[in-house]
Write a protein that holds these residues in place. Structure first.
Motif, PDB file in Angstrom:
ATOM      1  N   ALA A 165     -12.541  -1.398  -0.268  1.00  0.00           N
ATOM      2  CA  ALA A 165     -11.453  -0.469   0.012  1.00  0.00           C
ATOM      3  C   ALA A 165     -11.750   0.329   1.288  1.00  0.00           C
ATOM      4  O   ALA A 165     -10.888   0.466   2.159  1.00  0.00           O
ATOM      5  CB  ALA A 165     -11.238   0.469  -1.165  1.00  0.00           C
ATOM      6  N   HIS A 218      -5.144   0.307   7.429  1.00  0.00           N
ATOM      7  CA  HIS A 218      -3.931   0.771   6.754  1.00  0.00           C
ATOM      8  C   HIS A 218      -3.608   2.232   7.053  1.00  0.00           C
ATOM      9  O   HIS A 218      -2.917   2.897   6.294  1.00  0.00           O
ATOM     10  CB  HIS A 218      -4.052   0.549   5.246  1.00  0.00           C
ATOM     11  N   ILE A 242       0.826  -1.205   0.000  1.00  0.00           N
ATOM     12  CA  ILE A 242       0.000   0.000   0.000  1.00  0.00           C
ATOM     13  C   ILE A 242       0.865   1.262   0.000  1.00  0.00           C
ATOM     14  O   ILE A 242       0.519   2.260  -0.642  1.00  0.00           O
ATOM     15  CB  ILE A 242      -1.017   0.007   1.158  1.00  0.00           C
ATOM     16  N   ASP A 243       2.015   1.207   0.668  1.00  0.00           N
ATOM     17  CA  ASP A 243       2.929   2.362   0.628  1.00  0.00           C
ATOM     18  C   ASP A 243       3.420   2.624  -0.792  1.00  0.00           C
ATOM     19  O   ASP A 243       3.550   3.774  -1.216  1.00  0.00           O
ATOM     20  CB  ASP A 243       4.142   2.131   1.542  1.00  0.00           C
ATOM     21  N   ALA A 294      -2.230  -5.875   0.652  1.00  0.00           N
ATOM     22  CA  ALA A 294      -1.904  -4.461   0.861  1.00  0.00           C
ATOM     23  C   ALA A 294      -0.868  -4.231   1.964  1.00  0.00           C
ATOM     24  O   ALA A 294      -0.023  -3.347   1.859  1.00  0.00           O
ATOM     25  CB  ALA A 294      -3.178  -3.678   1.169  1.00  0.00           C
ATOM     26  N   GLY A 295      -0.941  -5.054   3.014  1.00  0.00           N
ATOM     27  CA  GLY A 295      -0.034  -4.826   4.148  1.00  0.00           C
ATOM     28  C   GLY A 295       1.320  -5.500   4.004  1.00  0.00           C
ATOM     29  O   GLY A 295       2.222  -5.284   4.808  1.00  0.00           O
ATOM     30  N   ILE A 341      -5.614  -6.415  -3.285  1.00  0.00           N
ATOM     31  CA  ILE A 341      -5.982  -5.742  -2.041  1.00  0.00           C
ATOM     32  C   ILE A 341      -5.670  -6.592  -0.812  1.00  0.00           C
ATOM     33  O   ILE A 341      -5.338  -6.054   0.245  1.00  0.00           O
ATOM     34  CB  ILE A 341      -7.463  -5.291  -2.073  1.00  0.00           C
ATOM     35  N   ASP A 342      -5.715  -7.894  -0.964  1.00  0.00           N
ATOM     36  CA  ASP A 342      -5.448  -8.748   0.203  1.00  0.00           C
ATOM     37  C   ASP A 342      -3.979  -8.734   0.607  1.00  0.00           C
ATOM     38  O   ASP A 342      -3.626  -9.168   1.703  1.00  0.00           O
ATOM     39  CB  ASP A 342      -5.890 -10.187  -0.082  1.00  0.00           C
ATOM     40  N   LEU A 357      -5.954   1.880  -2.080  1.00  0.00           N
ATOM     41  CA  LEU A 357      -6.672   0.615  -1.881  1.00  0.00           C
ATOM     42  C   LEU A 357      -7.606   0.318  -3.044  1.00  0.00           C
ATOM     43  O   LEU A 357      -7.754  -0.826  -3.461  1.00  0.00           O
ATOM     44  CB  LEU A 357      -7.467   0.664  -0.570  1.00  0.00           C
TER      45      LEU A 357
END
Lengths: 244, 334
Positions: free
Chosen positions: B5, B12, A94-95, A138-139, A135-136, A126
């Motif tokens: 999202a 996040h 995500i960053d 993202a972290g 999306i899953d 996102l």
């Protein structure tokens, strides 16, 4: 939308781009095919601004951008993905995408407020990740992604800059069958929405997706036309598809 | 589509913790407390041991501030500057030269030190950042050496004999002639420097600088003018190191071009790498460890630099992420 006029680039004695003139119309998905060493990546690099051509012009939306530096081209709506995966390995997924969103959300000389808590960066990030099916993850840290996922991230970052025009340099490079299929779906969803110049080796993909195809051989465009016409073109068959 | 999202958004929106992991938090807090309380206690109890004296620790704190500022560009920005000691020297001379002419106010010295160092960073950075890799390392070192020879040639201010500062900067209310006050001021500056770096590296600007470190070509393709951001980071680091120089000048009350020789720059790099590049407290761990080992080894042998060098090489080879990495992982090697 993008007009290439008499573009020329040589490295020593090797002519990598030989008087290339072509136009890409708004809204089309235009594919460039050609054997290895035909100068596809060199051509892309000149369009994105990473390489300066020896001669010729690149016009984007009627404006001559031949000498405009890479980072300013992005603000005209031109995005690229790299043939060799080019993401921020040490940052989370995500960053990575938020950094792409941030590039088009004003200047970044903001020194004090945390960037990672700003919904106006994270939410669009996102949404793009959802669009490319990542999306899953993202972290996760980008370096922990599989090759195929990194290729998806690569596209996500290009998309996050809200481009009108995308230069995609072999988005399917090195992918397995399933990953390729997922990427084809992503490209199909972008078709019509964005103008796309696609460089790709996978002929099935190219003939399935492209509105028009240009064939590049030894730095020269030998044919441009609709997929069906290219398939029938005798020159192309001889020069590229390897048939007599 | 944006429902998913939105649902995930809150997961996040986080800022990395100031102290890192839970182990990191405990160790770092204890370490910082020891650094503050032990010299203060030793002072009041009259313990005459050099290693816990206010003087010794104040010097370490000054170098730690310099290391923290170097880490901003070296660790987070990937700009391997081999000329960082120049800013220490400039900061120190910004105390020494006005003091020599009878201008003793700290409100002159400290802003001047920061501005002059930042200006030097702006000019040299603007040129250095046009190069990369080994060339960047060499050119930053060359600029620092130019500074070194510049001050060496200033006969008026002592040249290579150096310049004695007869009275420390005058703040008005607080009196840094008292070494306890100077120690506390330096400690506060160090904490402020670390916190500033924490805010900066997590800000929009900081994300850009870290992106440039990770993949500059990609940053350009995304639309960032990477040169401008890197130069700004270089200027901030220069200004911060100028502050360290002003404090060090006040502490030693004697300044000479030696403060900015290339070997000093090398020592700062060692501190950052030993402590862990790109970490908030790593440079402090590095500075303390570096100076302590240097002090201990040099009391045993005049050839202390040899075992010291071997120790440094081993630590770089075998401890991933430096001392800070070790602490954050709870003493596991990787």
């Amino acid at each position: 939308m993008l007009d290439i006029q008499g573009l020329r680039k040589s490295f020593g004695g090797v002519v990598a781009t030989d008087n290339v003139t072509m136009g890409i119309e708004a809204g089309e998905l235009h594919a460039i095919i050609g054997p290895n060493g035909a100068g596809k990546t060199t051509l892309i690099a000149q369009l994105s601004g990473d390489l300066a051509p020896d001669a010729g012009h690149v016009l984007f939306g009627g404006k001559d951008i031949t000498t405009v530096p890479t980072h300013r081209r992005s603000h005209f709506g031109l995005a690229r993905s790299f043939q060799i995966t080019s993401v921020f390995m040490g940052l989370s997924v995500i960053d990575n995408v938020a950094l792409a969103v941030q590039a088009h959300d004003g200047h970044s000389f903001r020194f004090w407020q945390p960037a990672t808590t700003q919904a106006r960066l994270r939410k669009p990030a996102l949404e793009v990740l959802e669009k490319v099916g990542l999306i899953d993850r993202a972290g996760s840290i980008a370096s922990a992604l599989s090759h195929g996922e990194r290729r998806q991230l690569e596209i996500a970052m290009a998309l996050a800059t809200k481009p009108s025009f995308m230069l995609l340099d072999e988005p399917m490079a090195g992918m397995g069958v399933e990953e390729s299929a997922a990427m084809v779906e992503i490209l199909r969803s972008l078709k019509g929405e964005k103008t796309i110049l696609l460089v790709e080796h996978d002929m099935d993909v190219v003939f399935a997706l492209a509105d028009r195809i240009s064939v590049l051989v030894y730095g020269r465009i030998v044919a441009t036309g609709k997929p069906e016409a290219i398939r029938q073109n005798a020159d192309v068959r001889q020069a590229y598809l390897g048939e007599a | 589509m944006s429902d998913t999202a939105s649902a995930q958004l809150n997961d996040h929106l986080r800022v990395p913790d100031f102290f890192g992991s839970s182990t990191g938090r405990v160790v770092t807090l204890v370490f910082m407390a020891v650094l503050l309380l032990v010299p203060v206690a030793a002072h009041f109890l009259g313990i005459r041991l050099q290693l816990v004296s206010l003087d010794f620790i104040t010097r370490i704190l000054c170098l730690a501030i310099a290391a923290v500022s170097l880490n901003l560009i070296l660790g987070f920005g990937g700009m391997i500057s081999f000329g960082h000691a120049a800013f220490i020297g400039i900061g120190a001379y910004c105390v020494g030269i006005p003091a020599y002419h009878g201008y003793g106010s700290a409100w002159l010295h400290f802003p001047l030190a920061v501005v002059a160092s930042a200006a030097f960073a702006l000019i040299t950075g603007a040129i250095s950042l046009r190069t990369r890799g080994v060339y960047f390392i060499m050119i930053t070192m060359a600029f620092a050496q130019m500074g070194y020879y510049f001050f060496l040639s200033l006969e008026e201010y002592g040249g290579d004999d150096g310049l004695t500062i007869y009275s420390r900067s005058v703040f008005g209310i607080i009196d840094i002639e008292d070494k306890m006050v100077l120690f506390l001021l330096t400690y506060a500056c160090l904490v402020a420097a670390i916190y500033s770096v924490y805010r900066i590296v997590n800000s929009r600007f900081g994300m850009v600088v870290r992106g440039c470190n990770s993949n500059e070509a990609r940053m350009k393709a995304l639309g960032y003018n990477t040169y401008a951001y890197k130069l700004t980071a270089y200027v901030i680091a220069g200004g911060m190191c100028g502050l360290a120089g002003a404090l060090l000048g006040n502490f030693t009350t004697f300044i000479s071009p030696d403060m900015m020789s290339w070997s000093r720059s090398g020592e700062l790099m060692f501190m950052v790498i030993l402590g862990g590049t790109g970490s908030l407290f790593g440079p402090v761990f590095g500075a303390v460890t570096f100076v302590f080992i240097e002090e201990l080894l040099s009391s045993f042998t005049t050839y202390w630099a040899l075992p010291f060098g071997i120790l440094l090489i081993l630590s770089v080879l075998f401890i991933k992420g430096g001392l800070n990495g070790l602490i954050q992982r709870g003493w596991k090697r990787d």
